[in-house]
Design a protein around this motif. Structure first.
Motif, PDB file in Angstrom:
ATOM      1  N   GLU A  96       0.868  -1.171   0.000  1.00 55.20           N
ATOM      2  CA  GLU A  96       0.000   0.000   0.000  1.00 55.20           C
ATOM      3  C   GLU A  96       0.914   1.233   0.000  1.00 55.20           C
ATOM      4  O   GLU A  96       1.669   1.420  -0.936  1.00 55.20           O
ATOM      5  CB  GLU A  96      -0.999  -0.054   1.151  1.00 55.20           C
ATOM      6  CG  GLU A  96      -1.981  -1.224   0.970  1.00 55.20           C
ATOM      7  CD  GLU A  96      -3.132  -1.235   1.941  1.00 55.20           C
ATOM      8  OE1 GLU A  96      -3.019  -0.664   3.048  1.00 55.20           O
ATOM      9  OE2 GLU A  96      -4.170  -1.832   1.602  1.00 55.20           O
ATOM     10  N   LYS A  97       0.912   2.067   1.038  1.00 64.05           N
ATOM     11  CA  LYS A  97       1.758   3.262   1.006  1.00 64.05           C
ATOM     12  C   LYS A  97       3.061   3.096   1.778  1.00 64.05           C
ATOM     13  O   LYS A  97       3.903   3.998   1.800  1.00 64.05           O
ATOM     14  CB  LYS A  97       0.981   4.462   1.557  1.00 64.05           C
ATOM     15  CG  LYS A  97      -0.212   4.856   0.705  1.00 64.05           C
ATOM     16  CD  LYS A  97      -0.916   6.089   1.275  1.00 64.05           C
ATOM     17  CE  LYS A  97      -2.096   6.494   0.401  1.00 64.05           C
ATOM     18  NZ  LYS A  97      -2.800   7.686   0.940  1.00 64.05           N
ATOM     19  N   ASP A  98       3.238   1.947   2.408  1.00 68.16           N
ATOM     20  CA  ASP A  98       4.413   1.735   3.254  1.00 68.16           C
ATOM     21  C   ASP A  98       5.629   1.309   2.431  1.00 68.16           C
ATOM     22  O   ASP A  98       5.544   0.360   1.638  1.00 68.16           O
ATOM     23  CB  ASP A  98       4.131   0.664   4.311  1.00 68.16           C
ATOM     24  CG  ASP A  98       3.055   1.092   5.288  1.00 68.16           C
ATOM     25  OD1 ASP A  98       2.833   2.310   5.422  1.00 68.16           O
ATOM     26  OD2 ASP A  98       2.429   0.216   5.908  1.00 68.16           O
ATOM     27  N   ASP A  99       6.745   1.991   2.623  1.00 68.94           N
ATOM     28  CA  ASP A  99       8.012   1.655   1.980  1.00 68.94           C
ATOM     29  C   ASP A  99       8.625   0.479   2.739  1.00 68.94           C
ATOM     30  O   ASP A  99       9.126   0.646   3.856  1.00 68.94           O
ATOM     31  CB  ASP A  99       8.944   2.866   2.015  1.00 68.94           C
ATOM     32  CG  ASP A  99      10.316   2.585   1.406  1.00 68.94           C
ATOM     33  OD1 ASP A  99      10.552   1.448   0.947  1.00 68.94           O
ATOM     34  OD2 ASP A  99      11.153   3.505   1.415  1.00 68.94           O
ATOM     35  N   ILE A 100       8.593  -0.714   2.139  1.00 66.31           N
ATOM     36  CA  ILE A 100       9.025  -1.893   2.891  1.00 66.31           C
ATOM     37  C   ILE A 100      10.546  -1.972   3.031  1.00 66.31           C
ATOM     38  O   ILE A 100      11.052  -2.774   3.821  1.00 66.31           O
ATOM     39  CB  ILE A 100       8.468  -3.204   2.288  1.00 66.31           C
ATOM     40  CG1 ILE A 100       9.112  -3.525   0.938  1.00 66.31           C
ATOM     41  CG2 ILE A 100       6.959  -3.139   2.168  1.00 66.31           C
ATOM     42  CD1 ILE A 100       8.741  -4.904   0.410  1.00 66.31           C
ATOM     43  N   TYR A 101      11.284  -1.149   2.281  1.00 68.91           N
ATOM     44  CA  TYR A 101      12.744  -1.112   2.416  1.00 68.91           C
ATOM     45  C   TYR A 101      13.218   0.120   3.193  1.00 68.91           C
ATOM     46  O   TYR A 101      14.403   0.421   3.194  1.00 68.91           O
ATOM     47  CB  TYR A 101      13.415  -1.181   1.038  1.00 68.91           C
ATOM     48  CG  TYR A 101      13.504  -2.594   0.513  1.00 68.91           C
ATOM     49  CD1 TYR A 101      14.634  -3.377   0.724  1.00 68.91           C
ATOM     50  CD2 TYR A 101      12.438  -3.172  -0.179  1.00 68.91           C
ATOM     51  CE1 TYR A 101      14.705  -4.685   0.271  1.00 68.91           C
ATOM     52  CE2 TYR A 101      12.501  -4.481  -0.631  1.00 68.91           C
ATOM     53  CZ  TYR A 101      13.634  -5.228  -0.417  1.00 68.91           C
ATOM     54  OH  TYR A 101      13.706  -6.535  -0.866  1.00 68.91           O
ATOM     55  N   HIS A 102      12.306   0.785   3.858  1.00 69.55           N
ATOM     56  CA  HIS A 102      12.695   1.922   4.699  1.00 69.55           C
ATOM     57  C   HIS A 102      13.617   1.431   5.811  1.00 69.55           C
ATOM     58  O   HIS A 102      13.402   0.342   6.359  1.00 69.55           O
ATOM     59  CB  HIS A 102      11.452   2.583   5.298  1.00 69.55           C
ATOM     60  CG  HIS A 102      11.720   3.897   5.957  1.00 69.55           C
ATOM     61  ND1 HIS A 102      12.254   4.003   7.227  1.00 69.55           N
ATOM     62  CD2 HIS A 102      11.556   5.175   5.510  1.00 69.55           C
ATOM     63  CE1 HIS A 102      12.394   5.275   7.543  1.00 69.55           C
ATOM     64  NE2 HIS A 102      11.977   6.017   6.513  1.00 69.55           N
ATOM     65  N   PRO A 103      14.665   2.198   6.134  1.00 68.26           N
ATOM     66  CA  PRO A 103      15.619   1.758   7.163  1.00 68.26           C
ATOM     67  C   PRO A 103      14.967   1.402   8.508  1.00 68.26           C
ATOM     68  O   PRO A 103      15.494   0.580   9.263  1.00 68.26           O
ATOM     69  CB  PRO A 103      16.559   2.952   7.316  1.00 68.26           C
ATOM     70  CG  PRO A 103      16.489   3.658   6.002  1.00 68.26           C
ATOM     71  CD  PRO A 103      15.089   3.472   5.511  1.00 68.26           C
TER      72      PRO A 103
END
Length: 279
Positions: A96-103
Motif C-alpha cells: 500500500e503506502k508503506d516503503d518496505i525497504y525503509h531503514p
C-alpha cells in the motif's frame, strides 16, 4: 511445425537487450507496487528495471524459463533476499503506502504482513498445533489459550486441512503427507494474519491430486488475501491467476490478463515461450 528455439539465440538476446521496461499500473488500490527494481548478486545483475503492481485480492502468476529472475523478484517482496550477503536491491517497494525497504522497517513485522510459502514443504519439527500456533505466539496475537485454539482452527480450516487433522493436532507436522504438509505451511502463514501471500512454486514437489487441492485453496484464499505465485507450470498459471507476468533473462517482458497472455500475447518472446519454442 515451429522450430524449437534456443533461449540464448542471438536474435532473442538482442530482443531482450533492447526491450523497454513494461509499463504496468494496475489501479489506485494496488496492494503492492514495485517500481524500477534492479537486483544484483555481487556484480551480476539478476533483475533489470522491473515495475509491477499487484491488486487487492488478485492472484498474479509469474512465469518464465529457469533462472529468469522470477523467484528472485518474488523474494524481494518480503525481503527474504536480505539473508543473502551478496544481494543488492534497488528500486521502490510499497505495501500500500508503506516503503518496505525503509531503514526503520521492522522486517519481522513485514514478513507477518507478507507471508511466503516455499517450493518444498518445511513444517517445523513440532506438532501440527504448534506449527500453526507458533507465529501467533511470537507476535502476541492471542491473549489466552482459547484465543490460540480459535486461531489454529480457523487457520487450518482456511487451509483446507482441519477435517483431516482435527483429531491428531498433537501429532508431528512432519508426519503428514507432502500435500498436507504444504497446506500446513499455508495454515502457518495464514495464522499471523498476512495481507499478501507469496508462493514460490508451491506445487512442484507435489503429486497431481495434492496440486489440485492447493490450486482450489488458492482460489478460496484470494477472497481474503492478495497472492503472487511463481510457477514453472503454464497450465497452473492459466488455472489460478487473473494476470500473468512473463519474465525472461531478468526482465519483465509482458504482464497482462492471463487469458490474453496465453491466447494472444503482445510480445514475440512471450509467444515463443508459450508455444514451446524455448523454455
Amino acid at each position: 511445425m515451429k522450430t524449437k528455439t534456443n533461449e540464448n539465440d542471438p536474435q532473442i538476446a538482442q530482443d531482450v537487450s533492447t526491450l523497454q521496461t513494461v509499463g504496468n499500473v494496475f489501479s489506485d488500490n494496488a496492494k503492492m507496487s514495485m517500481r524500477n527494481v534492479n537486483v544484483f548478486y555481487d556484480d551480476k545483475q539478476a533483475i533489470h528495471d522491473v515495475s509491477l503492481d499487484i491488486g487487492k485480492n488478485e492472484v498474479v502468476a509469474m512465469i518464465g524459463p529457469s533462472g529468469c529472475g522470477k523467484s528472485t523478484f518474488l523474494r524481494c517482496m518480503n525481503r527474504m533476499n536480505d539473508t543473502i550477503d551478496s544481494c543488492r536491491i534497488e528500486g521502490d517497494f510499497r505495501l500500500e503506502k508503506d516503503d518496505i525497504y525503509h531503514p526503520k522497517q521492522d522486517v519481522v513485522a513485514l514478513r507477518a504482513r507478507v507471508g511466503i510459502v516455499f517450493q518444498k514443504p518445511n513444517p517445523f519439527p513440532k506438532s501440527i498445533y504448534d506449527n500453526v500456533a507458533y507465529g501467533p505466539k511470537v507476535h502476541g496475537l492471542a491473549s489466552s489459550k482459547t484465543d490460540l485454539d480459535e486461531i489454529v482452527e480457523v487457520s487450518l480450516r482456511k487451509a483446507g486441512l482441519w477435517a483431516e487433522v482435527k483429531d491428531r493436532l498433537t501429532a508431528p507436522g512432519t508426519g503428514l503427507s507432502g500435500g498436507q504438509q504444504q497446506r500446513l505451511c499455508i495454515a502457518r502463514t495464514i495464522a499471523v494474519g498476512p495481507e499478501v501471500i507469496l508462493m514460490d512454486e508451491p506445487c512442484s514437489a507435489l503429486d497431481p491430486i495434492a496440486t489440485a487441492k492447493i490450486e482450489e485453496l488458492m482460489a478460496e484464499l484470494s477472497q481474503n488475501f492478495t497472492i503472487a505465485i511463481v510457477t514453472h507450470s503454464m497450465q497452473q498459471a492459466a488455472r489460478v491467476s487473473q494476470r500473468t507476468a512473463y519474465f525472461h533473462m531478468g526482465k519483465l517482458i509482458e504482464v497482462n490478463d492471463t487469458k490474453r497472455v496465453f491466447t494472444n500475447p503482445e510480445h514475440e518472446l512471450t509467444e515463443a515461450y508459450i508455444t514451446g519454442r524455448f523454455g
